[in-house]
Write an enzyme that holds these catalytic residues in place. Structure first.
Site, PDB file in Angstrom:
ATOM      1  CE  LYS A 393      -4.013   0.269   1.382  1.00  0.00           C
ATOM      2  NZ  LYS A 393      -5.341   0.508   0.773  1.00  0.00           N
ATOM      3  CG  ASP A 461      -5.992 -11.550   0.414  1.00  0.00           C
ATOM      4  OD1 ASP A 461      -6.921 -12.170  -0.107  1.00  0.00           O
ATOM      5  OD2 ASP A 461      -6.101 -10.943   1.493  1.00  0.00           O
ATOM      6  CG  HIS A 465      -0.691  -9.073  -0.120  1.00  0.00           C
ATOM      7  ND1 HIS A 465      -0.144  -9.613   1.021  1.00  0.00           N
ATOM      8  CD2 HIS A 465      -2.009  -8.945   0.147  1.00  0.00           C
ATOM      9  CE1 HIS A 465      -1.089  -9.805   1.928  1.00  0.00           C
ATOM     10  NE2 HIS A 465      -2.230  -9.414   1.405  1.00  0.00           N
ATOM     11  CG  ASN A 536     -13.926 -14.634   0.142  1.00  0.00           C
ATOM     12  OD1 ASN A 536     -13.342 -13.558   0.246  1.00  0.00           O
ATOM     13  ND2 ASN A 536     -13.484 -15.744   0.733  1.00  0.00           N
ATOM     14  CD  GLU A 538     -13.036  -7.132   2.061  1.00  0.00           C
ATOM     15  OE1 GLU A 538     -13.749  -7.171   3.070  1.00  0.00           O
ATOM     16  OE2 GLU A 538     -11.786  -7.057   2.122  1.00  0.00           O
ATOM     17  CD  GLU A 542      -6.484  -4.073  -2.073  1.00  0.00           C
ATOM     18  OE1 GLU A 542      -5.533  -3.490  -1.509  1.00  0.00           O
ATOM     19  OE2 GLU A 542      -7.197  -4.929  -1.505  1.00  0.00           O
TER      20      GLU A 542
END
Length: 764
Positions: A393, A461, A465, A536, A538, A542
């Site tokens: 981030k 993820d 990332h 899933n 979210e 990203e």
């Protein structure tokens, strides 16, 4: 047409297989290394960087929910193939719960499945339940049939094969074996059985509507199924058990029918067994389009028919000119429509990406430069980040400021930012320090340590990332091609891309497109799919961040295969987001579901929520951040943006208080004037979201106020070009990553000359 198999995605010259593909039990200093036990680490050089072949001491790889190490649950013949974690069926191979050795519910749509000791449960969920105080809808799995073999009692279920969107679970026990092939979009289940008669248990007493010996039509739970045994066989019904002697053959199939009168059409393809699936994409830059062809490979078990029937999702059938039948199915993604044939092709307009919004007079360059200096000269521009996600981030936040510093004339800040990016990237892209990437030869994955949010133990993820690292690297590559060379730091950047989005199916290092589900049209976040609701995702934005970063990295390094893969992924997922997260056509969310957007898409439905909060501001913002030049696709459906933000204020009891800068930027893609009004009126006496900065927000809001919102009706013959419109005047923007001058042609006839390694802006 560029086939994804035409070029191995990863450069192999620095990867000795004997080092990388370590056996599960490796002799080290006279002892056997068991899964989960670190050995002495070796650094694997990749250009100027490196990664470790052993994770750091005190860290963990994939584990079950009791924190015990797990290995991929595949049959012996599949042990040498990288496992595609983060898929719709990943619970077959990643057993998250030691007391559940078969699988969680798996949603192929229109059918749902669950592996159990006696075989494969099959259901067709057609009724949505609104649960969680109205926040979630789900088409939950319920077994209508359990496909098996007489005597089968398997202690576990393993994966015995897979392709782009098919998988073959395998059972063995009680003297019988069963191998099934299931797929996204397939109304059929193909079974191969040994050791006994075909045996199907029904969830309720079946109502027989057709009986032709080896072909039986039954209705169970209001759903219609056709059962196909080999010719000469006969199905018999005894209570809730349906069985057939296979007459020396080893196969049978089952199909869910749209209606009983479809039996004859489905019978025609019942013995054309699907054996594999392949997607091929072709980015036609001149036309500003990307085509994708979805092909099923089949084998005729009886007769000569080699076609099949497949159900297309909404994001597919709306973009194909191939003929469809009148048959339809219900799914959590809206109506699925059926095509007869082995393949179909979709064609979509490409919305370009930009390294930054164009330079305009609407931005106060002095104020912008000062705000950038505040970030660059802060005590810690990385805000204390140490793990993969928060470091990413911070990298993304700084990377977005580099072209803005240049636009503001603040070349000193630009160069400081580039130095910060290089130093932190190089730290992570070199093994042996406090932060590094480590390759796991059992799971064929590259994990960053310190890890976060289950990126290590659950393989979650990685695409989220690593998107920030690739985006930051693409910014560096724009200014320093030598840094991005394979022999320098580019090789390690491609390792990250390879882990998350490897395009080579024959690669022995990483699975094909680890997180991206080519048929569903979007990525999945969980590495184990260990939920009753399936898998899933979210933060779809990203995931888009990775695709946009790949477009720009490929353009900056001259790697058109990476660029074109990024174009395919972004274009496909952008439409899936519009349909399935934002219900753009208002035809997907079930009747009675009272929301205009989802925070999370699940295999069996969706939820107005996030993993960490029920606050509406984060629910509405999580599928927007990070806001970059890759976010322009959101403007394809401005009405969906308006509905989304209207709901936010209704649910929130007024305008956003948290993440309001993210939501202003979102609004600016539809209504720049309203976004600027809200931005100007706010005192901004708070710190923006961790991946954002006031410098970037200021530039974004004021630039779009000057140019107008993106006009996605106009395409270009470059993937790094875009158009904006205000009051009938269009602003054209493009970036040229090449070493020679480029003329970009837009679909409305406008041309823009772009100097080498520069951006250009024009109006018309």
């Amino acid at each position: 047409m560029r086939s994804p198999d035409s070029r191995p995605f990863l450069h192999r010259r620095h990867r000795p297989a004997a080092v990388l593909l370590t056996a599960l039990a490796t002799v080290v200093a006279g002892t056997y290394l068991v899964p989960g036990q670190p050995a002495a680490a070796a650094e694997i050089p990749v250009g100027s960087g490196s990664y470790s072949d052993t994770r750091p001491a005190g860290t963990s790889g994939p584990t079950d929910n009791t924190d015990r190490p797990v290995t991929p649950q595949v049959t012996e013949r599949m042990t040498d193939r990288p496992v595609p974690t983060n898929d719709w069926w990943s619970s077959l191979v990643f057993k998250r719960y030691p007391d559940q050795p078969h699988s969680q519910p798996m949603y192929g749509h229109p059918l749902s499945y669950r592996a159990v000791s006696g075989g494969l449960e099959v259901g067709y969920p057609t009724d949505a339940a609104i649960v969680g105080e109205g926040r979630q809808y789900e088409f939950a799995h319920k077994a209508d049939l359990t496909l098996g073999v007489a005597g089968l009692n398997s202690p576990d279920t393993k994966a015995d094969g897979w392709s782009d969107w098919t998988v073959s679970p395998y059972w063995s026990g009680g003297g019988s074996t069963l191998r099934a092939t299931i797929a996204h979009g397939s109304p059929y289940v193909y079974a191969e059985a040994t050791g006994g008669a075909a045996q199907i248990e029904t969830g309720a007493a079946p109502e027989v509507f057709a009986d032709d010996g080896n072909v039986l039509g039954v209705t169970v739970g209001g759903h219609h199924y056709a059962l196909f045994a080999p010719g000469g066989s006969d199905w018999t019904v005894d209570g809730t058990r349906v069985s057939a002697d296979l007459g020396g053959k080893d196969y049978y199939s089952v199909a869910v029918l749209p209606s009983p009168d479809a039996l004859a059409d489905y019978r025609a393809y019942a013995y054309s067994f699907v054996t594999g699936s392949t997607v091929d994409w072709d980015y036609d830059a001149a036309a500003g389009k990307v085509d994708a062809t979805y092909t099923l490979e089949t084998e005729a078990r009886e007769g000569t028919e080699t076609g099949t029937l497949q159900a297309l999702y909404r994001h597919q059938w709306q973009h194909t000119s191939d003929e469809l039948t009148a048959y339809e199915y219900v799914s959590p993604r809206g109506t699925m429509k059926v095509r007869a044939g082995g393949s179909f092709t979709t064609s979509q307009d490409v919305t370009g990406v930009l390294p930054a919004l164009p330079e305009t007079d609407g931005v106060d360059k002095g104020q912008l430069a000062a705000r950038i200096d505040e970030v660059v000269n802060s005590a810690d521009p990385f805000n204390g980040a140490t793990d993969t996600y928060w470091t990413g981030k911070a990298l993304g936040r700084l990377a977005q400021l580099v072209p803005l510093a240049e636009q503001s004339g603040n070349d000193g800040a630009r160069d400081k930012l580039l130095t910060l990016l290089k130093e932190r990237l190089q730290e992570w892209l070199t093994a042996g320090g406090a932060s590094e990437f480590s390759y796991d030869p059992e799971w064929r994955t590259l994990t960053g340590y310190p890890a976060s949010y289950g990126s290590d133990k659950e393989l979650n993820d990685h695409h989220f990332h690593y998107s920030y690292y690739v985006m930051a690297a693409s910014v560096v590559a724009r200014y320093d091609k030598a840094w991005a060379a394979d022999s320098a730091w580019g090789g390690m950047v491609e390792e990250l891309i390879g882990d998350a989005a490897n395009s080579a199916r024959d690669d022995d290092r990483y699975p094909f497109l680890r997180g991206f589900d080519v048929y569903a049209g979007h990525s999945w976040a969980a590495g184990h799919q260990g939920f009753a609701a399936g898998n899933n995702q979210e933060s779809s934005s990203e995931s888009i961040n990775l695709s946009a970063a790949m477009v720009m990295w490929g353009a900056a390094t001259g790697d058109t295969s990476v660029r074109d893969l990024g174009v395919y992924l972004l274009t496909t997922e952008a439409e899936a987001i519009r349909q399935y997260w934002f219900d753009g056509d208002q035809e997907v969310f079930p009747e009675g579901y009272g929301h205009q957007t989802l925070g999370m898409v699940w295999s069996n439905g969706g939820a107005y929520s996030t993993w960490w909060t029920a606050n509406p501001e984060e629910i509405h913002g999580i599928n927007v951040l990070p806001v970059t030049g890759g976010s322009l696709h959101l403007a394809r459906d401005k009405a969906a943006i308006d509905r989304n933000l209207t709901e936010l204020e209704r649910e929130n009891g007024g305008p956003a208080q948290e993440w309001r800068e993210i939501l202003w930027e979102f609004r600016a893609l539809s209504d720049p004037a309203a976004a600027k009004q809200a931005y100007d009126a706010d005192p901004k006496a708070y710190e923006p979201e961790a991946g954002e900065s006031w410098a970037h927000v200021d530039h974004w809001i004021n630039t779009l106020a000057a140019t107008g919102a993106p006009d996605t009706s106009v395409t270009a013959d470059s993937p790094t070009a875009a158009v904006f419109e205000k009051g009938g005047t269009r602003t054209y923007a493009a970036h040229n990553y090449g070493d020679g001058e480029q003329t970009v042609t837009f679909s409305d006839g406008k041309t823009l000359t772009v100097p080498a390694r520069s951006s250009a802006v024009g109006t018309g």
